[in-house]
Design an enzyme around this catalytic site. Structure first.
Site, PDB file in Angstrom:
ATOM      1  N   ASP A  30       0.844  -1.195   0.000  1.00 16.58           N
ATOM      2  CA  ASP A  30       0.000   0.000   0.000  1.00 16.58           C
ATOM      3  C   ASP A  30       0.884   1.251   0.000  1.00 16.58           C
ATOM      4  O   ASP A  30       1.921   1.314   0.669  1.00 16.58           O
ATOM      5  CB  ASP A  30      -0.914  -0.005   1.234  1.00 16.58           C
ATOM      6  CG  ASP A  30      -2.070   0.966   1.102  1.00 16.58           C
ATOM      7  OD1 ASP A  30      -3.217   0.506   0.965  1.00 16.58           O
ATOM      8  OD2 ASP A  30      -1.832   2.194   1.127  1.00 16.58           O
ATOM      9  N   ASN A  83     -13.080  -3.011   2.406  1.00 18.58           N
ATOM     10  CA  ASN A  83     -14.030  -1.913   2.548  1.00 18.58           C
ATOM     11  C   ASN A  83     -14.954  -1.910   1.330  1.00 18.58           C
ATOM     12  O   ASN A  83     -14.473  -1.991   0.193  1.00 18.58           O
ATOM     13  CB  ASN A  83     -13.290  -0.574   2.652  1.00 18.58           C
ATOM     14  CG  ASN A  83     -12.424  -0.501   3.900  1.00 18.58           C
ATOM     15  OD1 ASN A  83     -12.832  -0.940   4.971  1.00 18.58           O
ATOM     16  ND2 ASN A  83     -11.216   0.037   3.768  1.00 18.58           N
ATOM     17  N   THR A  91     -12.093   3.732  -1.085  1.00 17.81           N
ATOM     18  CA  THR A  91     -11.680   4.906  -1.864  1.00 17.81           C
ATOM     19  C   THR A  91     -11.269   4.526  -3.282  1.00 17.81           C
ATOM     20  O   THR A  91     -11.275   5.377  -4.166  1.00 17.81           O
ATOM     21  CB  THR A  91     -10.502   5.627  -1.179  1.00 17.81           C
ATOM     22  OG1 THR A  91      -9.424   4.712  -1.003  1.00 17.81           O
ATOM     23  CG2 THR A  91     -10.918   6.196   0.178  1.00 17.81           C
ATOM     24  N   HIS A  96     -10.304  -4.964  -3.636  1.00 16.18           N
ATOM     25  CA  HIS A  96      -8.989  -5.257  -3.055  1.00 16.18           C
ATOM     26  C   HIS A  96      -9.160  -5.727  -1.623  1.00 16.18           C
ATOM     27  O   HIS A  96     -10.060  -5.270  -0.913  1.00 16.18           O
ATOM     28  CB  HIS A  96      -8.067  -4.033  -3.108  1.00 16.18           C
ATOM     29  CG  HIS A  96      -8.679  -2.774  -2.581  1.00 16.18           C
ATOM     30  ND1 HIS A  96      -9.577  -2.020  -3.303  1.00 16.18           N
ATOM     31  CD2 HIS A  96      -8.546  -2.139  -1.386  1.00 16.18           C
ATOM     32  CE1 HIS A  96      -9.964  -0.983  -2.586  1.00 16.18           C
ATOM     33  NE2 HIS A  96      -9.355  -1.032  -1.406  1.00 16.18           N
TER      34      HIS A  96
HETATM   35  P1  5GP Z   1      -9.698   1.497   0.367  1.00 13.96           P
HETATM   36  O1  5GP Z   1      -9.739   2.789   1.146  1.00 13.96           O
HETATM   37  O2  5GP Z   1     -10.409   1.650  -0.964  1.00 13.96           O
HETATM   38  O3  5GP Z   1     -10.157   0.287   1.129  1.00 13.96           O
HETATM   39  O4  5GP Z   1      -8.183   1.208   0.091  1.00 13.96           O
HETATM   40  C1  5GP Z   1      -7.487   1.809  -0.959  1.00 13.96           C
HETATM   41  C2  5GP Z   1      -6.029   1.723  -0.614  1.00 13.96           C
HETATM   42  O5  5GP Z   1      -5.287   1.915  -1.790  1.00 13.96           O
HETATM   43  C3  5GP Z   1      -5.566   2.786   0.394  1.00 13.96           C
HETATM   44  O6  5GP Z   1      -5.007   2.137   1.533  1.00 13.96           O
HETATM   45  C4  5GP Z   1      -4.541   3.595  -0.394  1.00 13.96           C
HETATM   46  O7  5GP Z   1      -3.444   3.987   0.414  1.00 13.96           O
HETATM   47  C5  5GP Z   1      -4.125   2.634  -1.480  1.00 13.96           C
HETATM   48  N1  5GP Z   1      -3.721   3.255  -2.735  1.00 13.96           N
HETATM   49  C6  5GP Z   1      -4.407   4.216  -3.422  1.00 13.96           C
HETATM   50  N2  5GP Z   1      -3.756   4.501  -4.572  1.00 13.96           N
HETATM   51  C7  5GP Z   1      -2.659   3.707  -4.598  1.00 13.96           C
HETATM   52  C8  5GP Z   1      -1.602   3.552  -5.547  1.00 13.96           C
HETATM   53  O8  5GP Z   1      -1.528   4.207  -6.586  1.00 13.96           O
HETATM   54  N3  5GP Z   1      -0.632   2.636  -5.241  1.00 13.96           N
HETATM   55  C9  5GP Z   1      -0.681   1.890  -4.105  1.00 13.96           C
HETATM   56  N4  5GP Z   1       0.318   1.026  -3.911  1.00 13.96           N
HETATM   57  N5  5GP Z   1      -1.667   2.013  -3.192  1.00 13.96           N
HETATM   58  C10 5GP Z   1      -2.644   2.913  -3.435  1.00 13.96           C
END
Ligand code: 5GP
Ligand code: ZN
Length: 110
Positions: A30, A83, A91, A96
């Site tokens: 992440d 999530n 987000t 994932h």
């Molecule tokens: P969510 O909030 O949707 O459950 O998790 C999305 C995750 O993706 C977040 O923890 C955020 O830090 C990670 N993330 C968002 N954009 C990128 C990216 O371009 N590269 C990586 N490695 N992680 C990302």
């Protein structure tokens, strides 16, 4: 999907060092880690969220990858998080599973 950041990671349009990769799944660290180990495990095919999964073999492929990643890296205690929906903290709208480890993980989560 053209505008999806995780699709771009999955097809290596955005350079990534995978923690794990096979023909169906890719996993990577992440960008904004919430624990010493914070890995994201995603299907290569675009599925927006758990609510959009039609073929449950997608989930099997993801959990198979999680078992391989945690075994290979000797991660015994970990939390998996999915999530679903912006109100629950999603987000990125490409399915994932977070793997979090390396610190005490409280319950209930925030
Ligand atoms: P969510 O909030 O949707 O459950 O998790 C999305 C995750 O993706 C977040 O923890 C955020 O830090 C990670 N993330 C968002 N954009 C990128 C990216 O371009 N590269 C990586 N490695 N992680 C990302
Ligand atoms: Zn996508």
């Amino acid at each position: 999907m053209t505008d999806c950041i995780f699709c771009k990671i999955a097809n290596h349009e955005i350079p990534t060092t995978p923690v794990f990769e096979n023909d169906k799944v890719i996993a990577f660290n992440d960008l904004n880690p919430q624990a010493p180990t914070h890995i994201l495990v995603i299907p290569k095919q675009h599925v927006a969220s758990v609510s959009d999964v039609k073929d449950l073999s997608v989930m099997q492929d993801l959990f198979d990858a999680i078992q391989q990643i945690t075994t290979k890296n000797n991660i015994k205690d970990f939390r998996t998080v999915i999530n679903t929906g912006s109100g629950a903290g999603q987000t990125v709208f490409h399915l994932h599973i977070h793997i979090l480890a390396g610190r005490p993980l409280l319950w209930p989560p925030g």
